[in-house]
Design a protein around this motif. Sequence first.
Motif, PDB file in Angstrom:
ATOM      1  N   ILE B  50       0.845  -1.206   0.000  1.00  0.00           N
ATOM      2  CA  ILE B  50       0.000   0.000   0.000  1.00  0.00           C
ATOM      3  C   ILE B  50       0.875   1.249   0.000  1.00  0.00           C
ATOM      4  O   ILE B  50       0.582   2.233  -0.695  1.00  0.00           O
ATOM      5  CB  ILE B  50      -0.960  -0.013   1.210  1.00  0.00           C
ATOM      6  N   SER B  51       1.994   1.188   0.731  1.00  0.00           N
ATOM      7  CA  SER B  51       2.889   2.361   0.815  1.00  0.00           C
ATOM      8  C   SER B  51       3.468   2.717  -0.549  1.00  0.00           C
ATOM      9  O   SER B  51       3.945   3.815  -0.760  1.00  0.00           O
ATOM     10  CB  SER B  51       4.025   2.072   1.799  1.00  0.00           C
ATOM     11  N   LYS B  52       3.428   1.787  -1.488  1.00  0.00           N
ATOM     12  CA  LYS B  52       3.909   2.104  -2.850  1.00  0.00           C
ATOM     13  C   LYS B  52       2.884   2.978  -3.589  1.00  0.00           C
ATOM     14  O   LYS B  52       3.196   3.664  -4.538  1.00  0.00           O
ATOM     15  CB  LYS B  52       4.121   0.803  -3.645  1.00  0.00           C
ATOM     16  N   TYR B  53       1.652   2.973  -3.118  1.00  0.00           N
ATOM     17  CA  TYR B  53       0.603   3.704  -3.836  1.00  0.00           C
ATOM     18  C   TYR B  53       0.284   5.040  -3.164  1.00  0.00           C
ATOM     19  O   TYR B  53      -0.094   6.001  -3.804  1.00  0.00           O
ATOM     20  CB  TYR B  53      -0.674   2.853  -3.928  1.00  0.00           C
ATOM     21  N   VAL B  54       0.393   5.053  -1.834  1.00  0.00           N
ATOM     22  CA  VAL B  54       0.085   6.313  -1.148  1.00  0.00           C
ATOM     23  C   VAL B  54       1.159   6.588  -0.105  1.00  0.00           C
ATOM     24  O   VAL B  54       1.780   5.660   0.416  1.00  0.00           O
ATOM     25  CB  VAL B  54      -1.296   6.224  -0.438  1.00  0.00           C
ATOM     26  N   ASN B  55       1.394   7.878   0.127  1.00  0.00           N
ATOM     27  CA  ASN B  55       2.411   8.246   1.124  1.00  0.00           C
ATOM     28  C   ASN B  55       1.839   7.997   2.516  1.00  0.00           C
ATOM     29  O   ASN B  55       0.907   8.688   2.923  1.00  0.00           O
ATOM     30  CB  ASN B  55       2.764   9.736   0.987  1.00  0.00           C
ATOM     31  N   VAL B  56       2.352   6.998   3.197  1.00  0.00           N
ATOM     32  CA  VAL B  56       1.805   6.632   4.499  1.00  0.00           C
ATOM     33  C   VAL B  56       2.914   6.673   5.553  1.00  0.00           C
ATOM     34  O   VAL B  56       3.972   6.080   5.355  1.00  0.00           O
ATOM     35  CB  VAL B  56       1.239   5.186   4.446  1.00  0.00           C
ATOM     36  N   GLY B  57       2.643   7.405   6.634  1.00  0.00           N
ATOM     37  CA  GLY B  57       3.593   7.421   7.747  1.00  0.00           C
ATOM     38  C   GLY B  57       3.084   6.475   8.828  1.00  0.00           C
ATOM     39  O   GLY B  57       1.889   6.181   8.880  1.00  0.00           O
ATOM     40  N   PRO B  58       3.966   6.003   9.703  1.00  0.00           N
ATOM     41  CA  PRO B  58       3.549   5.057  10.751  1.00  0.00           C
ATOM     42  C   PRO B  58       2.379   5.592  11.585  1.00  0.00           C
ATOM     43  O   PRO B  58       1.516   4.836  12.043  1.00  0.00           O
ATOM     44  CB  PRO B  58       4.804   4.881  11.600  1.00  0.00           C
ATOM     45  N   ASP B  59       2.339   6.929  11.741  1.00  0.00           N
ATOM     46  CA  ASP B  59       1.271   7.490  12.597  1.00  0.00           C
ATOM     47  C   ASP B  59      -0.091   7.470  11.893  1.00  0.00           C
ATOM     48  O   ASP B  59      -1.131   7.669  12.520  1.00  0.00           O
ATOM     49  CB  ASP B  59       1.601   8.945  12.985  1.00  0.00           C
ATOM     50  N   ASN B  77      -6.568   0.664   9.346  1.00  0.00           N
ATOM     51  CA  ASN B  77      -7.167   1.910   8.870  1.00  0.00           C
ATOM     52  C   ASN B  77      -6.072   2.942   8.614  1.00  0.00           C
ATOM     53  O   ASN B  77      -5.239   3.173   9.483  1.00  0.00           O
ATOM     54  CB  ASN B  77      -8.184   2.452   9.895  1.00  0.00           C
ATOM     55  N   ILE B  78      -6.083   3.503   7.421  1.00  0.00           N
ATOM     56  CA  ILE B  78      -5.043   4.452   7.023  1.00  0.00           C
ATOM     57  C   ILE B  78      -5.709   5.775   6.645  1.00  0.00           C
ATOM     58  O   ILE B  78      -6.560   5.820   5.747  1.00  0.00           O
ATOM     59  CB  ILE B  78      -4.252   3.906   5.815  1.00  0.00           C
ATOM     60  N   THR B  79      -5.377   6.832   7.398  1.00  0.00           N
ATOM     61  CA  THR B  79      -5.886   8.159   7.034  1.00  0.00           C
ATOM     62  C   THR B  79      -4.795   8.882   6.265  1.00  0.00           C
ATOM     63  O   THR B  79      -3.645   8.915   6.696  1.00  0.00           O
ATOM     64  CB  THR B  79      -6.252   8.957   8.306  1.00  0.00           C
TER      65      THR B  79
END
Lengths: 87, 87
Positions: B50-59, B77-79
């Motif tokens: 998923i991190s390859k598609y959207v910029n996701v931080g651990p928080d 759940n990823i906001t």
Amino acid sequence: MSLLSYFFGNKPKTASVAKERLSLIIAHERGGNRAPDFLPDLQRELIAVISKYVNVGPDDIKVQLEKQGNCEILEVNITLPDQQQPK
Amino acid sequence: MSLLSYFFGNKPKTASVAKERLSLIIAHERGGNRAPDFLPDLQRELIAVISKYVNVGPDDIKVQLEKQGNCEILEVNITLPDQQQPK
């Protein structure tokens, strides 16, 4: 309603009878911008990852896509063969 | 109850206000055998995809695990940050 009852219903599960099943749900709510739809690509990659853990044939995978406004839900249901041993 | 209403509720969504959100659910029903639990590893790999598609931080990632008998549900759940542009 809890997700557990949604997926597994309330009927008591006898471990010996239960088939091994794996369900994957991706729910995506796009914000205001017209971001490109990456769900189809994401779905392919996620199934590829799952195939590393369990022996999955194309016939074992059922995919459903629901869309409403800027919300999409992709449901991937995988029924695993009985004598399935994860890799 | 449909998954759409579970994830997005019934309140009308105004696209301009909506935050971008991505939820991932993995529901695993293990058959009779004492198959090893591969969910934690699968979770790590799926989040990496998923991190390859959207910029996701651990928080930005909330993980919940529910277990009942031989059924497990992992909810991720990823906001996504507002001015999020998928990669």
